[in-house]
Every structure is written in structure tokens, then in C-alpha cells.
Design a protein around this motif. Sequence first.
Motif, mmCIF file in Angstrom:
data_model
loop_
_atom_site.group_PDB
_atom_site.id
_atom_site.type_symbol
_atom_site.label_atom_id
_atom_site.label_comp_id
_atom_site.label_asym_id
_atom_site.label_seq_id
_atom_site.Cartn_x
_atom_site.Cartn_y
_atom_site.Cartn_z
ATOM 1 N N LEU A 120 0.841 -1.201 0.000
ATOM 2 C CA LEU A 120 0.000 0.000 0.000
ATOM 3 C C LEU A 120 0.879 1.255 0.000
ATOM 4 N N ALA A 121 0.286 2.345 -0.442
ATOM 5 C CA ALA A 121 1.057 3.599 -0.569
ATOM 6 C C ALA A 121 1.618 4.075 0.762
ATOM 7 N N ASP A 122 0.991 3.691 1.888
ATOM 8 C CA ASP A 122 1.495 4.146 3.193
ATOM 9 C C ASP A 122 2.654 3.270 3.684
ATOM 10 N N GLY A 123 3.083 2.336 2.844
ATOM 11 C CA GLY A 123 4.244 1.519 3.193
ATOM 12 C C GLY A 123 3.885 0.188 3.831
ATOM 13 N N SER A 124 2.628 0.012 4.202
ATOM 14 C CA SER A 124 2.235 -1.250 4.835
ATOM 15 C C SER A 124 1.972 -2.321 3.784
ATOM 16 N N VAL A 125 1.881 -3.562 4.261
ATOM 17 C CA VAL A 125 1.665 -4.698 3.357
ATOM 18 C C VAL A 125 0.506 -5.534 3.879
ATOM 19 N N GLU A 126 -0.421 -5.855 2.985
ATOM 20 C CA GLU A 126 -1.537 -6.738 3.341
ATOM 21 C C GLU A 126 -1.287 -8.083 2.664
ATOM 22 N N ARG A 127 -1.811 -9.148 3.253
ATOM 23 C CA ARG A 127 -1.601 -10.467 2.647
ATOM 24 C C ARG A 127 -2.943 -11.159 2.409
ATOM 25 N N ALA A 128 -3.001 -11.896 1.314
ATOM 26 C CA ALA A 128 -4.237 -12.611 1.005
ATOM 27 C C ALA A 128 -3.929 -13.821 0.142
ATOM 28 N N THR A 129 -4.778 -14.832 0.265
ATOM 29 C CA THR A 129 -4.601 -16.027 -0.567
ATOM 30 C C THR A 129 -4.969 -15.718 -2.016
ATOM 31 N N TYR A 130 -6.030 -14.941 -2.193
ATOM 32 C CA TYR A 130 -6.461 -14.597 -3.554
ATOM 33 C C TYR A 130 -6.410 -13.086 -3.729
ATOM 34 N N LEU A 131 -5.990 -12.688 -4.939
ATOM 35 C CA LEU A 131 -5.957 -11.260 -5.245
ATOM 36 C C LEU A 131 -6.850 -11.002 -6.451
ATOM 37 N N VAL A 132 -7.718 -10.030 -6.313
ATOM 38 C CA VAL A 132 -8.592 -9.646 -7.423
ATOM 39 C C VAL A 132 -8.259 -8.209 -7.805
ATOM 40 N N ALA A 133 -7.746 -8.027 -9.017
ATOM 41 C CA ALA A 133 -7.475 -6.666 -9.502
ATOM 42 C C ALA A 133 -8.705 -6.224 -10.281
ATOM 43 N N ALA A 134 -9.551 -5.430 -9.609
ATOM 44 C CA ALA A 134 -10.804 -4.966 -10.240
ATOM 45 C C ALA A 134 -10.682 -3.466 -10.467
ATOM 46 N N THR A 135 -9.646 -3.093 -11.199
ATOM 47 C CA THR A 135 -9.286 -1.681 -11.318
ATOM 48 C C THR A 135 -9.882 -1.012 -12.552
ATOM 49 N N GLY A 136 -10.648 -1.750 -13.336
ATOM 50 C CA GLY A 136 -11.330 -1.145 -14.485
ATOM 51 C C GLY A 136 -10.375 -0.767 -15.598
ATOM 52 N N PHE A 137 -10.952 -0.403 -16.741
ATOM 53 C CA PHE A 137 -10.122 0.039 -17.873
ATOM 54 C C PHE A 137 -9.986 1.556 -17.860
ATOM 55 N N LEU A 138 -11.077 2.209 -17.475
ATOM 56 C CA LEU A 138 -11.156 3.659 -17.630
ATOM 57 C C LEU A 138 -10.966 4.322 -16.268
ATOM 58 N N SER A 139 -9.799 4.046 -15.669
ATOM 59 C CA SER A 139 -9.595 4.495 -14.295
ATOM 60 C C SER A 139 -8.389 5.421 -14.134
ATOM 61 N N GLN A 140 -7.567 5.544 -15.169
ATOM 62 C CA GLN A 140 -6.374 6.385 -15.060
ATOM 63 C C GLN A 140 -6.549 7.591 -15.992
ATOM 64 N N PRO A 141 -7.018 8.727 -15.452
ATOM 65 C CA PRO A 141 -7.298 9.885 -16.303
ATOM 66 C C PRO A 141 -6.081 10.319 -17.124
ATOM 67 N N LYS A 142 -6.365 10.715 -18.351
ATOM 68 C CA LYS A 142 -5.270 11.134 -19.237
ATOM 69 C C LYS A 142 -5.247 12.660 -19.352
ATOM 70 N N VAL A 143 -4.062 13.218 -19.108
ATOM 71 C CA VAL A 143 -3.859 14.655 -19.353
ATOM 72 C C VAL A 143 -3.036 14.732 -20.634
ATOM 73 N N PRO A 144 -3.538 15.431 -21.654
ATOM 74 C CA PRO A 144 -2.849 15.406 -22.944
ATOM 75 C C PRO A 144 -1.474 16.055 -22.887
ATOM 76 N N ASP A 145 -0.565 15.505 -23.659
ATOM 77 C CA ASP A 145 0.822 16.011 -23.656
ATOM 78 C C ASP A 145 0.978 17.131 -24.693
ATOM 79 N N ILE A 146 0.153 18.155 -24.531
ATOM 80 C CA ILE A 146 0.200 19.288 -25.462
ATOM 81 C C ILE A 146 1.264 20.271 -24.973
ATOM 82 N N PRO A 147 2.160 20.703 -25.851
ATOM 83 C CA PRO A 147 3.217 21.617 -25.399
ATOM 84 C C PRO A 147 2.646 22.835 -24.671
ATOM 85 N N GLY A 148 3.157 23.093 -23.496
ATOM 86 C CA GLY A 148 2.790 24.289 -22.746
ATOM 87 C C GLY A 148 1.573 24.124 -21.859
ATOM 88 N N ILE A 149 0.913 22.973 -21.926
ATOM 89 C CA ILE A 149 -0.368 22.842 -21.199
ATOM 90 C C ILE A 149 -0.188 23.030 -19.691
#
Length: 492
Positions: A120-149
Motif C-alpha cells: 500500500l502507498a502508506d508503506g504497509s503490506v496486506e496479505r491474502a490467498t487470492y488477489l482480485v485486480a478490479a481496477t477497471g479500464f477507464l480508471s487512469q485519467p489522461k492529461v494530454p501532452d500538449i506543449p505548454g499545457i
Amino acid sequence: MTRTREAIIVGAGLGGIGIAIQLKRLGIEDFEILERNDDLGGTWHVNHYPGLAVDIPSVTYSFSFEPNPHWSRWYAPGAELKRYCEHVADSYDVRRHMRFGVEVTGARWDDETGEWHVALADGSVERATYLVAATGFLSQPKVPDIPGIESFTGKVIHSTDWDHDYDFTGKRAALIGTGATGVQLVPEVARMAAELTVYQRTAIWVTPKVDFAMPGPVQKAFRRVPLTQRAARIWNSSVLEALLAGVINYKVLKPGAKAAEALAKHHLARSVKDPELRRKLTPDYDFGCKRPTFSNTYYPTFNREHVHLETSGIERVEGTTITAVDGTCTEIDVLVLATGFSLWETNFPAFEILGRDGLDLGKHWRETRFTSYQGITASGFPNLIGTASPYSYSGLSFFTTIEAQMKHLDRLVTEMRRRGASRFEVKESAAEEFTDRMEELVADSVWARGDCATSRSYYFNQAGAATLARPTTTWHNHREQETFPLDDYTFG
Ligand code: NAP
């Protein structure tokens, strides 16, 4: 380190909620859902921009086992979807498993102990037998790489982080992006702002949206005789399925896809009389290459005097000026980014996942090819369920995908129980065979046979392969998830 849980689900969106419901149906209660946002709902929590509504009719865009007779419109507004997520999470007792404001940064399989270590981002660690990554496809917003933006001195609003306190009255606005989000936002921003310039890089196919307030008697019928809503769902889902069939079986059903294209062209012709404007708004790629959308208000907005369409491209942003490639300079107060999401750059997977022998899932996919088994598991990654895996996205409603995956999980865990196993891993041969089969099917789809070169579609990965959507009917997908050969897995 905390104790080892049975499962960790990453993501409290509809995918995570669906998998959680399935775990509970299987009698698994010892799991937690980690969510980086401050509430549940994923897409429907993050997106709350004006004009947000589902663009798949709500009778279909909902869990088949939890119909909602209260939808106010055929296409429900976003806020109702958010309430629906909350309702489902509460009705199925899933909310109490959720922890908010928790960001997962990576996960590593420990083959000796047979468990996932989730960092986890706070440095801790969780443990589990099964891991489900349910992070979706449309979850990381895109900021366009337009010069000067980054040096823009006015107000910037991304569609995934709408600022409802910002007053557009009298403001000069620019909007970048004409995907499904842009199509919903353009009429709204035009309504509020004094001037609006829309920067379109790639035009989108837009068909009419047959939307209406749900009549009282229909809501009553849905409430009192659930079969009526079921019938509406079957009918509507069949229409979507027909649309999908034309796209995935382009070799045979090209006339169907061409008919949809003709409908969109007719819609545009009826809405926009200026031939030059019409030309600019007409896509130069085949229908289905990129996700089409539905709207009755998008095209007519461009007839308004204070709305301008800029298609030459953006050269740079400087101070409060946007300079287009054709040299046009536009002074603006507010920049609206409807620029969508990074699928192939920062997703697949959304965080680092290290499997057996330290195999890095993201690197492995990029160095070999995007593979999966039935769009949900991967060889080399024991006890990992990835709801946003290659070839998982099935049909137009995301619920089709989720419910298919719930069926897969049901069959897999039931078999593990029967064998007294605590570990599953798909055989490499099965994942390769599945991926080969998907690649062969893609060859018959619009993504391979159509003219998609200029579409800039997120259906294609960085290498230009269409590895996001499952190129089968949703019916076929569901049947396979219920009947896949159990021998395709090893159990331990
Ligand atoms: P999107 O379809 O990826 O569209 C992003 C838009 O931003 C595109 O027009 C893209 O142009 C443009 N863009 C990105 N980077 C750019 C740059 N550097 N310069 C110029 N233009 C740039 O994202 P979205 O509209 O947010 O929709 C994503 C998906 O979310 C949809 O396909 C749909 O599945 C879902 N969605 C659903 C609903 C709903 O149901 N109500 C509403 C919104 C979204 P290019 O096309 O040229 O790349």
C-alpha cells in the motif's frame, strides 16, 4: 504485516462489487476491498460532470439479478448510477468490506507461503490467498501532452474531477476531446459559457439517442411485474448484441455495420446544415473501430453561434492562449479536458503485479503479447483474478463482462472446493490457446477488416493489436465461462 485474509479485491467499482457478491455467494466472507478513492462506485463516483448519463439503456446497464424499477429515464443520469452502486453494495452486504483512501502500489506472489503480498502507498503490506485486480479500464485519467499545457494560467477541469463551484457564466471555454465524455459535455458547457471552442482530433460516430423519462405506468409495471423489466432487458440487450455482431463479425455482417454508419450520417445531416462543419464532424474510419456513442444534443450544439469547432490540431498552449496548427489563436479562461483515460500506458495492470518467479505481468504482456485465459486469469500468476484483463471487455454494457467473470469465478472456486485445493493457476497452453483463438476471431472483426487506421481507438494497444474486447458474442462468452474445461487449470 497483518494476518492473511482469504481475498483482497482492489477497486470498489462495479467490477469489485460484482466479484465481492460472487465471493459471498461462495461463502467467502474473509476479504477486504481496497479503494483509493473516498467512496465506492468507481466510474460512477469519479465522474459527476454535468450531462453525465449512462449511454447504454439502464434496463441493460445494471446487474441482471438486481434490476432497478426506479430508473427515472431510459438512459439514467450518472447520479442514479452512483446511487445504484450504493444500493447494490448495501443490499449484498459488501460495503462493510471496503476501505477507502487506500492505494495499492504493487502486489507480489509468494510461492512458498501461497499468498499475495499487497503493498500500500502508506508503506504497509496486506496479505491474502487470492488477489482480485478490479481496477477497471477507464480508471487512469489522461492529461494530454500538449506543449505548454502545464503552464496554462487559467482554470483547468478534467472530466473526472469536475469542479461544480466553477461558474462558467461569461467565460471563454475550450474543450479538448470528443469521445463519449466530450459528446455529453459539449452541449452542457455550451449552455453555460459565453464562448466555446471544441478541439477535435478524431471525430466520433454518433447515432440518435432514443431517450425518454420513464413513464409512471412503466415504472409501476417494472415494480409489480418484474418479468416486464426482464423482457425490456432481453429486447434491449438483443439490439446491442446485433450491433456487436456487426462489429465482431465484420467479414459476414459488414452491411449491418454500414447501416449503423448510415444512420449516424443521416443523424448528422439532419442536425447540421453547414456542409463544411458536417465534413469536419464526419469520421474517416469505419463504424465500430472506436466506441461509438449516442446523443441528440451534440451535433446541434455546433450550429450555435458561440460554439466553434477546431480540427487542425493544437500546436501549443501559452498563458491563456491556445494556438491551433492552422495558426488560429484563441484566448480562453477555462480549459475542459475530456481527454479520457490511459489504458495501455498506465493500465494493464493498474499497479505492478509480480507472479511466480518474479514474473512482471505488465512487462511480460508488453514484451510478448497481451494474453489471458477467458479474459480473467493469467499463466504464471496463481490465485490472481484480473477483471480488466486482455479480451475481457465483452459487449457494450460493462455488466455483461462482470457477470461473465462472476460465472468464471463460481466454476473455478467450486472446483477448488471439490478438490480441497487452495491454489489455482491456468496452464500456459490453455492461455496461449485462448489468446490464439481470440486473435483469429479478431481477424474477422472490423478492427482487422475495417478501415481503422485513423481511428485512434483505445480498443488497440500500443502495438496496434485489438486486445481489449472479446471478439465473441456475449452469449458465447457467458456459455464459455460456465463450461470451460477445468483441466485448463492446475490446482494445488
Ligand atoms: P475517450 O473515448 O478516450 O476520448 C478522449 C478524447 O480526448 C478523444 O477525442 C481524444 O482524441 C481526445 N484526446 C486525448 N488526448 C488528446 C490530445 N493529446 N490532443 C487532442 N485530443 C486528445 O474518453 P472518454 O470520452 O472519456 O470516454 C471513454 C469511455 O468511457 C467511452 O468510450 C465509454 O466507454 C465510456 N463513457 C461512457 C459514458 C456513459 O455511458 N455515459 C460517458 C462517457 C464515457 P483521439 O480520439 O484523437 O485520441
